[in-house]
Every structure is written in structure tokens, then in C-alpha cells.
Design a protein around this motif. Structure first.
Motif: not given
Length: 694
Positions: A394, A398, A418-420, A423, A457
Motif C-alpha cells: 500500500s 500510494e 485507495t491503495a487497497q 491491490l 495490513q
């Protein structure tokens, strides 16, 4: 073939059109082939690159011809498909209209191509010349030298000047006498006692993932299905790339319902790939041994012996025949240079380095249209090595998301949010795998499957081994523990996760607007919504977009962004009106008066130049006659331009972002909007009669 001499592709060519020798002598008739050869139920064959679509086309053609059937192979080329796009677009710009026209035209085209083939057969030659097919066939043959060029001319000729697209579509079947010709052809085949097989391959040639491109392939599928279901003696089979199949599945809401039971998804398991390789090894080395394990062991060293040794080779591939043949071809070539006739781990390692670059390039080519910047995002994870946790991934993503040098990439990542979410997209295309705590497997999905749970995380991720070398990850041959843990999901429900994520993000934002009430009470919510909409629409063009950047000043501008554009609409605004800082004044009500225009114009000057937007909740993007038009003209005559920008117009721009390919259409829409203000409203022309609003 008894030795390695002069054999760069010892086990055959990875391209089916150049692999006829192996397909003739060492073809492995795996389960999917048997389903197609023996049953009529499946007509749409879907697979990723390298899963054997073209090989199936060649082998089915050969085997069916041997059974005395008529076989026609249709394989369009790129330049003809581009021409067909122009013809299809004349019937409308929506997927449903293009699909309808192509469906009718394609069914007619297949009938004509069958007629041409039957004219060459002595038993049906006279029957064709005496049938209703004779006259249209003569015309058809004069329209071009292949099915696509002839179809393009037919569609163009069928349009009567001045009629609407709807009329052209509704009359197309009648003008082509389609139903009558279908019946005549089927009866002719019945009397002749002949059955026809039509194989349609390479539909990705010239394909573009926009409404026209998807509509053309969608229409070809429906047209082929129509012909096979409306006749008794014709069978059609289409071979389609997975990414195109998913694009159609998402865009055409009826697609799954109409063809769901007719789809065959190509799938290879370890055992089938082992049989395929051993058949080719027998042919290449002239080995006359029945046991597949003994055949494999005869060309490999001890550490690669047996099925487990073969599995270790597969971990360097995406479980596709092309990957495996390419890996072993290069490995055998490496062995030959070292004077060996058996493979060792070092040979496979060197081969993996070579094909890893090819696999990574395939990933970029296959998904860049729906995931702009996928290669940059993937490379950002490489410094962590093959395995990393979600927090590390993440953090790297970012940083990429903050880089606005490439507007298209920046905008796409902004839409994902978002980075999520990024992914999840990487997981959906098989770049990263996710550790499953229950089974211990590292799960990879190559078909767009959405993770069943959110990443936390501390979740461990693994970059697929086939990409390690291309990314400079120094872990050439996966250790056995990792290899045993990898599980590739193939037998799953297909969806385009990246496309879904874009649609959900944009759809959620559009839906959010409907919950914001008009008036002062929800004014701050509307300002926040407008800011986020502007960030997406102007991504990579405007930077440092702020809400009320000078909230304590006397001139409290609602939204301001810095204009850094080097091309297109925003560059025009900076150069024509000296606006380095772009103002967006936001009003959470419908009717604009001269007071709102006066307030907005008062903020201009210096870096703000002579241009500003006035955002409101009007349902009409046009200026109303009288108040709004006169207000615009008043300030335009003072060399200041205040342009009304409605929330509904912003929604239409957001909708265009559902497809990355429509990135440039935003500039076109804004340019047209400004041109209307200058060409029409500044001269007192155009405009709408406005009812009173809040």
C-alpha cells in the motif's frame, strides 16, 4: 526428428499457425477438444492468450474435413476490422444498436460465404445456381476479397440516405432478404445431405474496448448463434479471448442469460499439461516408450524427474500450453549450447528469465486498456522482493497515486480511490496472490475474481513467480515450499474486477449527488461533492485542488485548482484567458441570476485570469434566455468569461470515465460547452426558456 540439431523450437511453435507439424503428429486431444468435437451444445470457446484457441481451430478444421464435412474458417485481419468499425458506427453509437446491425449483417455474411463454398462443390454447384441464393451471391463476391470487407460494403449499401439509424436497423434484415435465404440454404444442405462447420477465430484482431468494438464482437456472437439455432445443418464455433468476453459480459446485460449455457472455458490442469508435453517429447526425440513418466525422465536430470519435477517447471508458468512450450523450448536450447541432451534446473532458470519478460509484456498489453499504468504499479512492488505484506504494498502504491505526470494513469488510480482497491485489481489479473490462512495456499486468480475479503495490513502477498525475473526479483527458481503453496484459480465466475471497481466508484459518487438536498443546509456537502468530481474530471490537468483555500479572506473562492495542463481544453483556458488558477464557484440551487455571475467575476484578475466556472444544480446545462444569457453577455463584453457548469453535466462527464478509453472525450465535451457559450450565448442566440427554480 532424432536430435536437437537446428531445433530452436524443439517442442513446436507457440503460435498455432506455425505449429502444424506438431498439431498433425502430436496433438493431445484433451477434454475440451473432445467436448467440441463430439457435442453441439457449446459454440462460444473462451480462453486467455496461449490456452490453445487457434490450435483447436486448426485441429477441428482438419478432423471435420476428414469426416467429409464442409468446413469454413473465418479469421479477420486487423485492417478490415478497422473498416468495419466505421460502417457499424453509421447504425448508432450505442452497443445495442451496433450489436443489432452486426448480428443481422454477420448472419447474412456467413450465409453468403457458405454459398460461395457450395458453389465450388460439384454436388451442390447446380443446386446453388438454381436457387434464390444465386443473385445475391454474385453481388457478394464483387464486394471484396474476404468476409469482413464484404460485410462492411453490405452494411454501407443497406443505408438509405436521410433515414434514421433506427430505421436502417429495423429494415436491414428485410433488405437483405435474410430469413428467406436462411431457409433456402438449410433446405439445400438437407437435400444435399451435407453438414457445415464454421470456425471463427482471431476476433481480437483490430478489437478496441469501446462501444463500437464491443458491439461488433457482441453482434458477431449473436449472429453466429442465430444461424446455428435457425438451421439444422450448420454448426458455428467462436473462439474468444477472455478479456473481450468479460468486456461484453459487463456491457451487455443480456449476454450471460442468452449464452451462459453455450460457453466452454478452456482449462488445463497439471495432468493434461503433462500429457501434452510428453506427446511432443516423443515426437521430437523419436522416443517409443509408453510410460509418460519414463518419457519425461529420459530428457531431464534427477532433480527434475517425475511428476513432481514437472510441477516445479509449471510454477514458472501461468498453466497454459504456450507458457510451458516456450519455457521448455528455450531450456532445451540452453542445454544444447552446453552440450547436454537432458535438462537441469539451470536450463529452466535461464529460460524463465527470458519468458518472464514476455509474460510481463503480455500482462501490460492485455490489461492496459482497463488498467492504465498497470506496469508502473507492478514495478513499484518489486523492491520488496517476491513476498511482501499489504502495508508495504500500500505504501508503494500510494506514492504512485500521488504522481500526476501521466494524466490517464493518475485519473484511473484516482477513480479506484485507495491503495487497497488497486491491490484488489492486481489480484484480479493474477499479478499478486494472497495467502489463505485456512489452507496455507497462496491463491492467485487470473480471471478477474474479486477477493472474498478485504486485505488487512498484515496479510502476506506474493508476486507470481512468472514475473520475478522481469521485475529484477532475484529469486530465479521458486523454492519448493512456495511452489507447493501456489494455487491458481481458473474454474471461477468471470468478471472484470478492474472495470467493476471503476464503475462502483463512479456509480457511488453519482448516486451520492441524489442524496444532497437543494439549499443552504446541504451546501457544504455539495461543495465537497463538486470538489471530488473536479478532481476526477481534471486529473493530471489541474493540481492542488482546494476547497475554500482563502476562507478567511474577503474574496472567499469556493474551489481553486492550479492549471498545469500542457495540452487540450485546460491549456486553452490558460493561454486564452491567462488563468493559471481556475475558480469554481459553487451554488447549491438551480436558478442563476446576474448576482451569482457578478460575485464569480469579482474573484478574477492576476493569476486567476479572466475565466471562471459557476457550478449549480440546474437540470439544463444550457443558459436560460433572459437572466443567465444576459448575465453571461454582460461580463463577456467586459472580456471576462463565467461559464455555467451544472451538476448534471458533471455527472455526464463522470459517466464517460467508466471507460479509460474515453479519457479524451472529457476535453471534447468541455470544449464544446465553452464553444456554445462563445458562439451562441455571447451573441444572444440559443438558450432555453427557464421555469422558476430555487
Amino acid at each position: 526428428m532424432s536430435s536437437l540439431e537446428n531445433k530452436g523450437n524443439l517442442l513446436g511453435d507457440v503460435r498455432a499457425e506455425h505449429d502444424h507439424n506438431m498439431l498433425d503428429t502430436a496433438f493431445y486431444d484433451w477434454q475440451d477438444y473432445k467436448i467440441l468435437a463430439e457435442a453441439d451444445g457449446r459454440f462460444l470457446v473462451v480462453g486467455r492468450r496461449g490456452t490453445g484457441k487457434s490450435a483447436l481451430t486448426y485441429r477441428l478444421m482438419k478432423d471435420w474435413k476428414a469426416q467429409k464435412n464442409f468446413v469454413i474458417v473465418v479469421a479477420p485481419n486487423e485492417e478490415d476490422v478497422f473498416g468495419l468499425r466505421a460502417a457499424a458506427a453509421k447504425y448508432g453509437q450505442t452497443l445495442t444498436r451496433i450489436r443489432s446491425a452486426i448480428k443481422t449483417g454477420w448472419r447474412y455474411a456467413l450465409i453468403m460465404e457458405l454459398g460461395c463454398a457450395l458453389e465450388q462443390y460439384y454436388k451442390t454447384q447446380n443446386m446453388i445456381s438454381a436457387s434464390a441464393l444465386n443473385a445475391p451471391l454474385k453481388k457478394w463476391k464483387g464486394l471484396g476479397d474476404n468476409i469482413v470487407s464484404r460485410l462492411k460494403k453490405t452494411l454501407n449499401d443497406a443505408i438509405i440516405p436521410g433515414e434514421s439509424a433506427e430505421e436502417s436497423i429495423s429494415e436491414l434484415a428485410t433488405r437483405l432478404n435474410l430469413n428467406s435465404l436462411t431457409c433456402d440454404l438449410d433446405e439445400l444442405l438437407r437435400v444435399a445431405g451435407k453438414r457445415v462447420m464454421i470456425l471463427i477465430d482471431r476476433l481480437d484482431e483490430g478489437y478496441e474496448s469501446d462501444e463500437v468494438g464491443i458491439g461488433i464482437v457482441d453482434g458477431i456472437i449473436y449472429g453466429s448463434d442465430d444461424l446455428r439455432t435457425k438451421t439444422s445443418n450448420i454448426r458455428t464455433i467462436l473462439f474468444l479471448r477472455d478479456n473481450i468476453f468479460r468486456a461484453i459480459q459487463i456491457s451487455d446485460q443480456d449476454f450471460s442469460r442468452n449464452v451462459e449455457g453455450s460457453v466452454l472455458r478452456l482449462h488445463w490442469d497439471v495432468q493434461e499439461l503433462f500429457y501434452l508435453v510428453c506427446k511432443r517429447i516423443r515426437q521430437a526425440f523419436s522416443i517409443d516408450v509408453e510410460s509418460d513418466v519414463k518419457v519425461w525422465n529420459s530428457v531431464t536430470a534427477n532433480e527434475l524427474h517425475g511428476r513432481e519435477g514437472f510441477k516445479s517447471c509449471l510454477k514458472l508458468t501461468l498453466y497454459r500450453p504456450r507458457d510451458l512450450i516456450s519455457l521448455l523450448n528455450t531450456a532445451f536450447y540452453n542445454a544444447k549450447k552446453q552440450g547436454r541432451k537432458v535438462l537441469i534446473v539451470d536450463d529452466l532458470d535461464a529460460s524463465a528469465n527470458h519468458i518472464s519478460e514476455i509474460r510481463f509484456d503480455d500482462l501490460r498489453k492485455e490489461y492496459s486498456s482497463v488498467f492504465p499504468g498497470i506496469d508502473d504499479v507492478a514495478k513499484s512492488l518489486a523492491p520488496f522482493g517476491p513476498s511482501l505484506n499489504v502495508f508495504q504494498a500500500s505504501s508503494a502504491i500510494e506514492k504512485i497515486m500521488q504522481n500526476d505526470e501521466n494524466p490517464l494513469v493518475y485519473q484511473h488510480l484516482k477513480i479506484l480511490g485507495t491503495a487497497q482497491e488497486v491491490l484488489k485489481a492486481l489480484y484480479g489479473v493474477g499479478f499478486i496472490g494472497m495467502a489463505d490462512k485456512t489452507s496455507g495456499n497462496i491463491v492467485f486468480s487470473h480471471d478477474g475474481k474479486k477477493p472474498e475479503r478485504l486485505f488487512d495490513q498484515n496479510s502476506m502477498l506474493l508476486i507470481h513467480p512468472c514475473y520475478w525475473s522481469a521485475l529484477g526479483i532475484k529469486k530465479g527458481f521458486p523454492d519448493q515450499n512456495i511452489s507447493e503453496q501456489i494455487y491458481d484459480e481458473y474454474d471461477i465466475t468471470i468478471s472484470s474486477e478492474v472495470k467493476e471497481q471503476r464503475d462502483l466508484s463512479i456509480g457511488g459518487m453519482i448516486a451520492e449527488l441524489g442524496k444532497i438536498e437543494l439549499g443552504n443546509e446541504d451546501a457544504s456537502q455539495f461543495e465537497d461533492w463538486a470538489k471530488r468530481a473536479i478532481e476526477l474530471i481534471s486529473a493530471g490537468k489541474l493540481t492542488n485542488i482546494q476547497l475554500k483555500p482563502n476562507g478567511n479572506g474577503s474574496a472567499r473562492r469556493d474551489i481553486v485548482g492550479t492549471n498545469m495542463a500542457t495540452e487540450g481544453f485546460w491549456r486553452r483556458i490558460r493561454e486564452d484567458y491567462s488563468s493559471r488558477q481556475i475558480i469554481f464557484e459553487v451554488k447549491n440551487f438551480e436558478k442563476m441570476s446576474v448576482n451569482e455571475y457578478r460575485q464569480c467575476a469579482s474573484y478574477l484578475g492576476n493569476e486567476y485570469g479572466r475565466f471562471a466556472f459557476l457550478i449549480c444544480r440546474d437540470t439544463q446545462k444550457e443558459l436560460s434566455k433572459g437572466g443567465e444569457m444576459e448575465a453571461f453577455r454582460e461580463f463577456y463584453n467586459k472580456n471576462e468569461v463565467v461559464v455555467k457548469l451544472t451538476a448534471s453535466f458533471l455527472v455526464s462527464l463522470l459517466s464517460k470515465l467508466r471507460s479509460p478509453q474515453k479519457f479524451d472525450t472529457l476535453d471534447d465535451a468541455l470544449t464544446k460547452h465553452i464553444d456554445n457559450h462563445i458562439r451562441l450565448y455571447a451573441n444572444g442566440q440559443g438558450g432555453v426558456v427557464k421555469k422558476k427554480g430555487r
